[in-house]
Design a protein around this motif. Structure first.
Motif, short mmCIF file in Angstrom:
data_model
loop_
_atom_site.label_atom_id
_atom_site.label_comp_id
_atom_site.label_asym_id
_atom_site.label_seq_id
_atom_site.Cartn_x
_atom_site.Cartn_y
_atom_site.Cartn_z
N HIS A 38 0.81 -1.22 0.00
CA HIS A 38 0.00 0.00 0.00
C HIS A 38 0.85 1.27 0.00
CE1 HIS A 38 -4.05 -1.60 0.23
NE2 HIS A 38 -3.66 -2.45 1.16
N SER A 78 -9.07 -1.50 -3.02
CA SER A 78 -8.78 -2.55 -2.03
C SER A 78 -10.07 -3.22 -1.57
CB SER A 78 -8.06 -1.95 -0.82
OG SER A 78 -6.82 -1.40 -1.19
N ASP A 113 -10.04 -6.71 3.56
CA ASP A 113 -9.23 -5.88 2.68
C ASP A 113 -9.31 -4.41 3.07
OD1 ASP A 113 -8.62 -8.16 1.29
OD2 ASP A 113 -10.18 -7.87 -0.22
#
Length: 260
Positions: A28, A69, A115
């Motif tokens: 990320h 995500s 997620d």
């Protein structure tokens, strides 16, 4: 097997491969750093892009990253349906008292929560970067809109997968559709940056309902925003639900159990 048991199994599967999970979490910051450096370079030559300041552009892509995500597990729905049809997995659903289309949706509603949890710091930064006029209500609408995006993407993916009842392979079609989706959804670029004619087409497409609609709840835009964007999401969700039901009703008699 109950719905709750099915959700519990999906949660266990999502957290089982922990090394892969940790690597995914660490990716990320790297992805967002690259995006930030790219746009920082662009803003060395201008003060705004399509009405966006650097702060707003960074916020925009943080929101895109969070939404992506959240939606990530739904991108495999088409493969799940294709596999069930072509490898005989559909047999076990047809002989049980389950609605196959509903079951596929339920199976893909547990992972997004995990997620999103790991992408939560990204959303926190986006909230911090938000313009002052963004209210609590707008963030509530954002959350609701993101869930609608997930439901819509699952339905789109089911439609692609159900085409396997007529086509041997659907992955080429899927990849072409994904290319259009990246451009017309606002995932690649804000729709206001696109040429005017293309932006207007994109605004009313089902793709804009995936990324543009949620982001427009909290980030000012000159295009379809607020409740109108959510109404567009609901409209396309209904269209694809009905379309998937039609494909299932018409195509199920064509199914032949040839796999394992």
């Amino acid at each position: 097997m109950s719905v709750l048991q099915l959700l519990r199994l999906e949660l266990k599967e999502a957290t089982h491969f922990r090394t892969n999970l940790y690597a995914w979490v660490l990716s990320h910051p790297l992805q967002l750093l690259i995006i930030y450096m790219l746009w920082q370079g662009i803003f060395h030559f201008t003060d705004s892009v399509a009405g966006y300041s650097l702060q707003h552009i960074v916020m925009y892509y943080f929101l895109v990253h969070f939404i992506n995500s959240f939606l990530s597990s739904a991108y495999t729905v088409n493969y799940q349906v294709w596999s069930d049809i072509n490898e005989g997995g559909l047999d076990k659903f047809l002989c049980r008292p389950f609605n196959y289309l509903t079951l596929i949706s339920i199976k893909n509603l547990s992972r997004p929560g995990i997620d999103a949890l790991f992408a939560l710091p990204v959303l926190v930064i986006a909230v911090w970067l938000a313009p002052q006029q963004s209210s609590v209500f707008s963030w509530v609408m954002f959350t609701f809109s993101v869930w609608l995006s997930l439901l819509l993407l699952i339905e789109i993916q089911k439609v692609i997968g159900l085409l396997s009842l007529w086509l041997e392979k659907v992955f080429g079609l899927r990849d072409i559709l994904f290319s259009f989706m990246m451009l017309l959804s606002g995932q690649l670029l804000p729709l206001s940056i696109l040429p005017q004619w293309l932006g207007e087409i994109a605004l009313y497409s089902p793709f804009a309902a995936l990324f543009h609609a949620p982001i427009s709840q909290v980030l000012p835009s000159q295009s379809v925003t607020g409740l109108s964007a959510i109404e567009l999401q609901l409209l396309w969700l209904l269209v694809f639900i009905l379309f998937s039901k039609l494909l299932w009703t018409v195509g199920r008699p064509k199914y032949q159990s040839l796999g394992g």
